[in-house]
Design a protein around this motif. Sequence first.
Motif, PDB file in Angstrom:
ATOM      1  N   THR A 194       0.833  -1.205   0.000  1.00 27.72           N
ATOM      2  CA  THR A 194       0.000   0.000   0.000  1.00 27.72           C
ATOM      3  C   THR A 194       0.863   1.248   0.000  1.00 27.72           C
ATOM      4  N   ASP A 195       0.807   2.007   1.069  1.00 30.06           N
ATOM      5  CA  ASP A 195       1.490   3.303   1.114  1.00 30.06           C
ATOM      6  C   ASP A 195       3.006   3.177   1.173  1.00 30.06           C
ATOM      7  N   THR A 196       3.507   2.260   2.006  1.00 32.98           N
ATOM      8  CA  THR A 196       4.948   2.215   2.248  1.00 32.98           C
ATOM      9  C   THR A 196       5.708   1.384   1.229  1.00 32.98           C
ATOM     10  N   ASP A 197       5.077   0.372   0.642  1.00 31.99           N
ATOM     11  CA  ASP A 197       5.718  -0.478  -0.365  1.00 31.99           C
ATOM     12  C   ASP A 197       7.058  -1.013   0.136  1.00 31.99           C
ATOM     13  N   LYS A 198       7.016  -1.605   1.344  1.00 37.69           N
ATOM     14  CA  LYS A 198       8.252  -2.093   1.971  1.00 37.69           C
ATOM     15  C   LYS A 198       8.194  -3.584   2.236  1.00 37.69           C
ATOM     16  N   VAL A 199       9.371  -4.190   2.155  1.00 44.33           N
ATOM     17  CA  VAL A 199       9.586  -5.579   2.513  1.00 44.33           C
ATOM     18  C   VAL A 199      10.231  -5.566   3.897  1.00 44.33           C
ATOM     19  N   VAL A 200       9.715  -6.400   4.802  1.00 42.34           N
ATOM     20  CA  VAL A 200      10.283  -6.480   6.148  1.00 42.34           C
ATOM     21  C   VAL A 200      10.888  -7.863   6.334  1.00 42.34           C
ATOM     22  N   ILE A 201      12.167  -7.891   6.700  1.00 38.53           N
ATOM     23  CA  ILE A 201      12.894  -9.146   6.901  1.00 38.53           C
ATOM     24  C   ILE A 201      13.424  -9.184   8.326  1.00 38.53           C
ATOM     25  N   GLU A 202      13.176 -10.311   8.995  1.00 40.56           N
ATOM     26  CA  GLU A 202      13.745 -10.540  10.327  1.00 40.56           C
ATOM     27  C   GLU A 202      14.980 -11.414  10.136  1.00 40.56           C
ATOM     28  N   PHE A 203      16.106 -10.970  10.675  1.00 47.17           N
ATOM     29  CA  PHE A 203      17.356 -11.698  10.466  1.00 47.17           C
ATOM     30  C   PHE A 203      18.158 -11.747  11.762  1.00 47.17           C
ATOM     31  N   ASN A 204      19.129 -12.642  11.801  1.00 50.46           N
ATOM     32  CA  ASN A 204      20.027 -12.747  12.948  1.00 50.46           C
ATOM     33  C   ASN A 204      21.282 -11.933  12.693  1.00 50.46           C
ATOM     34  N   ASP A 205      21.658 -11.144  13.696  1.00 57.12           N
ATOM     35  CA  ASP A 205      22.887 -10.366  13.628  1.00 57.12           C
ATOM     36  C   ASP A 205      23.661 -10.656  14.906  1.00 57.12           C
ATOM     37  N   LYS A 206      24.665 -11.533  14.781  1.00 57.29           N
ATOM     38  CA  LYS A 206      25.492 -11.926  15.923  1.00 57.29           C
ATOM     39  C   LYS A 206      24.640 -12.449  17.078  1.00 57.29           C
ATOM     40  N   GLY A 207      23.676 -13.316  16.736  1.00 54.74           N
ATOM     41  CA  GLY A 207      22.840 -13.950  17.749  1.00 54.74           C
ATOM     42  C   GLY A 207      21.618 -13.152  18.175  1.00 54.74           C
ATOM     43  N   ARG A 208      21.489 -11.938  17.684  1.00 45.05           N
ATOM     44  CA  ARG A 208      20.328 -11.105  18.027  1.00 45.05           C
ATOM     45  C   ARG A 208      19.375 -11.036  16.840  1.00 45.05           C
ATOM     46  N   LYS A 209      18.085 -11.104  17.137  1.00 46.45           N
ATOM     47  CA  LYS A 209      17.093 -10.938  16.074  1.00 46.45           C
ATOM     48  C   LYS A 209      16.898  -9.457  15.809  1.00 46.45           C
ATOM     49  N   LYS A 210      16.959  -9.105  14.526  1.00 45.51           N
ATOM     50  CA  LYS A 210      16.736  -7.722  14.104  1.00 45.51           C
ATOM     51  C   LYS A 210      15.772  -7.723  12.929  1.00 45.51           C
ATOM     52  N   GLN A 211      15.237  -6.554  12.652  1.00 43.42           N
ATOM     53  CA  GLN A 211      14.371  -6.386  11.486  1.00 43.42           C
ATOM     54  C   GLN A 211      14.911  -5.263  10.625  1.00 43.42           C
ATOM     55  N   VAL A 212      14.718  -5.430   9.333  1.00 46.06           N
ATOM     56  CA  VAL A 212      15.076  -4.365   8.403  1.00 46.06           C
ATOM     57  C   VAL A 212      13.879  -4.145   7.478  1.00 46.06           C
ATOM     58  N   GLU A 213      13.573  -2.876   7.223  1.00 41.25           N
ATOM     59  CA  GLU A 213      12.547  -2.518   6.259  1.00 41.25           C
ATOM     60  C   GLU A 213      13.250  -2.071   4.983  1.00 41.25           C
ATOM     61  N   ILE A 214      12.880  -2.696   3.883  1.00 38.77           N
ATOM     62  CA  ILE A 214      13.536  -2.427   2.613  1.00 38.77           C
ATOM     63  C   ILE A 214      12.501  -1.933   1.610  1.00 38.77           C
ATOM     64  N   PRO A 215      12.679  -0.738   1.069  1.00 37.48           N
ATOM     65  CA  PRO A 215      11.774  -0.286   0.004  1.00 37.48           C
ATOM     66  C   PRO A 215      11.872  -1.243  -1.186  1.00 37.48           C
ATOM     67  N   TYR A 216      10.725  -1.645  -1.705  1.00 39.25           N
ATOM     68  CA  TYR A 216      10.673  -2.606  -2.804  1.00 39.25           C
ATOM     69  C   TYR A 216      11.555  -2.176  -3.981  1.00 39.25           C
ATOM     70  N   LYS A 217      11.569  -0.885  -4.298  1.00 38.31           N
ATOM     71  CA  LYS A 217      12.327  -0.404  -5.460  1.00 38.31           C
ATOM     72  C   LYS A 217      13.834  -0.515  -5.276  1.00 38.31           C
ATOM     73  N   LYS A 218      14.299  -0.776  -4.055  1.00 38.16           N
ATOM     74  CA  LYS A 218      15.738  -0.921  -3.814  1.00 38.16           C
ATOM     75  C   LYS A 218      16.218  -2.373  -3.906  1.00 38.16           C
ATOM     76  N   ILE A 219      15.296  -3.307  -4.151  1.00 39.43           N
ATOM     77  CA  ILE A 219      15.664  -4.724  -4.255  1.00 39.43           C
ATOM     78  C   ILE A 219      16.125  -5.025  -5.674  1.00 39.43           C
ATOM     79  N   ALA A 220      17.385  -5.473  -5.795  1.00 35.01           N
ATOM     80  CA  ALA A 220      17.927  -5.863  -7.097  1.00 35.01           C
ATOM     81  C   ALA A 220      17.463  -7.273  -7.452  1.00 35.01           C
ATOM     82  N   LYS A 221      17.604  -8.198  -6.504  1.00 35.55           N
ATOM     83  CA  LYS A 221      17.186  -9.589  -6.705  1.00 35.55           C
ATOM     84  C   LYS A 221      16.682 -10.143  -5.387  1.00 35.55           C
ATOM     85  N   ALA A 222      15.725 -11.057  -5.494  1.00 32.38           N
ATOM     86  CA  ALA A 222      15.212 -11.752  -4.318  1.00 32.38           C
ATOM     87  C   ALA A 222      14.988 -13.213  -4.696  1.00 32.38           C
ATOM     88  N   ARG A 223      15.237 -14.094  -3.737  1.00 35.92           N
ATOM     89  CA  ARG A 223      15.009 -15.527  -3.965  1.00 35.92           C
ATOM     90  C   ARG A 223      14.725 -16.198  -2.630  1.00 35.92           C
TER      91      ARG A 223
END
Length: 160
Positions: free
Chosen positions: A125-154
């Motif tokens: 909708t408005d934000t057009d973002k992908v949200v990914i939860e990932f591990n960073d040195k044993g800690r869970k973090k989230q990143v919001e990525i604007p769809y238009k900044k994604i080069a490739k996804a799999r």
Amino acid sequence: MSMRIADRTKEIVKPLLVEMNLELVDIEYVKEGKEWFLRVFIDKPGGVDIEECGQVSERLSEQLDQIDPIKTPYYLEVSSPGAERPLKKREDLQNHIGDNIYVTLYEHIDGAKSYEGILTAFDETDTDKVVIEFNDKGRKKQVEIPYKKIAKARLAVSFN
């Protein structure tokens, strides 16, 4: 030229796949060494089997022989995209919320140009973002990525 052939092949194969309740994931027409390869990747919920790939290959080959859009010799390969299938369309991302994915970016976000983790949300909708939860040195973090900044996804195979 290879994009024109891929686009023309897409026009030819789409009706066959609709009729067989299959999805077109990707098409590539590439030269490897001295040989040209036309690769068609298909899928459906639960995956495709070798018989379905063979049926599509036979029917597509007949159509390509009749229309003859490729003037040089080539090998036709029809297969599943595999466990790490590309996520090329917005619909692909929407259908894989909760799955482990890997994305590369056109530019850095929070100091990284790629992320692997669980796709937790895709807001078209408005934000057009992908949200990914990932591990960073044993800690869970989230990143919001604007769809238009994604080069490739799999999809990404996880060994946890």
